[in-house]
Write a protein that holds these residues in place. Structure first.
Motif, mmCIF file in Angstrom:
data_model
loop_
_atom_site.group_PDB
_atom_site.id
_atom_site.type_symbol
_atom_site.label_atom_id
_atom_site.label_comp_id
_atom_site.label_asym_id
_atom_site.label_seq_id
_atom_site.Cartn_x
_atom_site.Cartn_y
_atom_site.Cartn_z
ATOM 1 N N ALA A 162 0.832 -1.205 0.000
ATOM 2 C CA ALA A 162 0.000 0.000 0.000
ATOM 3 C C ALA A 162 0.873 1.264 0.000
ATOM 4 O O ALA A 162 0.555 2.238 -0.691
ATOM 5 C CB ALA A 162 -0.931 -0.003 1.213
ATOM 6 N N ASP A 163 1.972 1.230 0.744
ATOM 7 C CA ASP A 163 2.891 2.367 0.743
ATOM 8 C C ASP A 163 3.493 2.586 -0.644
ATOM 9 O O ASP A 163 3.681 3.719 -1.078
ATOM 10 C CB ASP A 163 4.024 2.154 1.751
ATOM 11 C CG ASP A 163 3.559 2.155 3.194
ATOM 12 O OD1 ASP A 163 2.459 2.675 3.478
ATOM 13 O OD2 ASP A 163 4.301 1.604 4.038
ATOM 14 N N ALA A 166 1.046 4.255 -2.983
ATOM 15 C CA ALA A 166 1.002 5.681 -2.677
ATOM 16 C C ALA A 166 2.232 6.398 -3.236
ATOM 17 O O ALA A 166 2.146 7.539 -3.696
ATOM 18 C CB ALA A 166 0.899 5.896 -1.176
ATOM 19 N N LYS A 167 3.362 5.722 -3.222
ATOM 20 C CA LYS A 167 4.610 6.332 -3.684
ATOM 21 C C LYS A 167 4.683 6.397 -5.209
ATOM 22 O O LYS A 167 5.033 7.417 -5.779
ATOM 23 C CB LYS A 167 5.800 5.542 -3.142
ATOM 24 C CG LYS A 167 7.140 6.037 -3.616
ATOM 25 C CD LYS A 167 8.265 5.183 -3.084
ATOM 26 C CE LYS A 167 9.596 5.620 -3.662
ATOM 27 N NZ LYS A 167 10.681 4.767 -3.206
ATOM 28 N N GLN A 170 -0.935 4.358 -8.695
ATOM 29 C CA GLN A 170 -1.646 3.151 -9.108
ATOM 30 C C GLN A 170 -1.579 2.915 -10.607
ATOM 31 O O GLN A 170 -1.588 1.787 -11.059
ATOM 32 C CB GLN A 170 -3.097 3.233 -8.659
ATOM 33 C CG GLN A 170 -3.843 1.917 -8.802
ATOM 34 C CD GLN A 170 -5.237 2.011 -8.199
ATOM 35 O OE1 GLN A 170 -5.789 3.077 -8.048
ATOM 36 N NE2 GLN A 170 -5.776 0.874 -7.866
#
Length: 176
Positions: A162-163, A166-167, A170
């Protein structure tokens, strides 16, 4: 001694130094066995430099992050390799020797595992800590003060998918 922080360029240069040291010893080997996880990157690079087959033995002696996270040694049941048999002259590779127990216990495991005669096993690591009960045959840095080594890939131990979404965003995940 304070902790030792290693960048990617330092890490790769140290592996190159290890490769040169092994070469200068004139020792001939026919198989590389790396200890996963720490020895994977070192073994992969040495395998590419020397054009020798790579076998992988999964081991674990750390149960978390930090100096107090050492646990009991676990060796996998099988050695992963693409060759028909294990070589007779083995270069056993890890990133570092801390307590020395992993290398000490792996050598008899390899002799027991192989259906073929192993003539010689030599060990190689990037970092050799003074607290080790086992002295490797090849090493780049001897660390008399036994620092905790922060390797460049260590931050992934604190990362989750998930990190990363975010980085990196998507859209790149499915080629969109």
């Amino acid at each position: 001694m304070p902790d030792l922080y290693v960048s990617w360029s330092e890490y790769h240069y140290k592996i190159e130094q290890l490769a040169a040291q092994i070469y200068e010893s004139s020792w001939e080997f026919d198989q590389i066995v790396c200890l996963a996880r720490g020895g994977l990157r070192v073994g992969d690079i040495l395998s590419r430099i020397y054009h020798k087959p790579l076998a992988i033995l999964a081991t674990s002696s750390y149960s978390g992050v930090g100096q107090q996270a050492r646990g009991s040694l676990i060796l996998s049941r099988h050695l992963t390799m693409t060759t028909e048999s294990l070589g007779s002259r083995i270069l056993l590779v890890d990133d570092l020797v801390d307590s020395g127990i992993t290398l000490q216990e792996t050598i008899p495991w390899l002799h027991e595992y192989s259906d073929f005669i192993i003539k010689e096993i030599r060990t190689s690591v990037v970092w050799y800590k003074a607290c080790s009960i086992f002295k490797p045959d090849y090493y780049v840095d001897y660390l008399p003060d036994n620092p905790w080594i922060h390797q460049p890939f260590e931050h992934y131990e604190h990362t989750n998918p998930a990190d990363l979404v975010a980085k990196v965003g998507q859209s790149c995940l499915w080629g969109r």
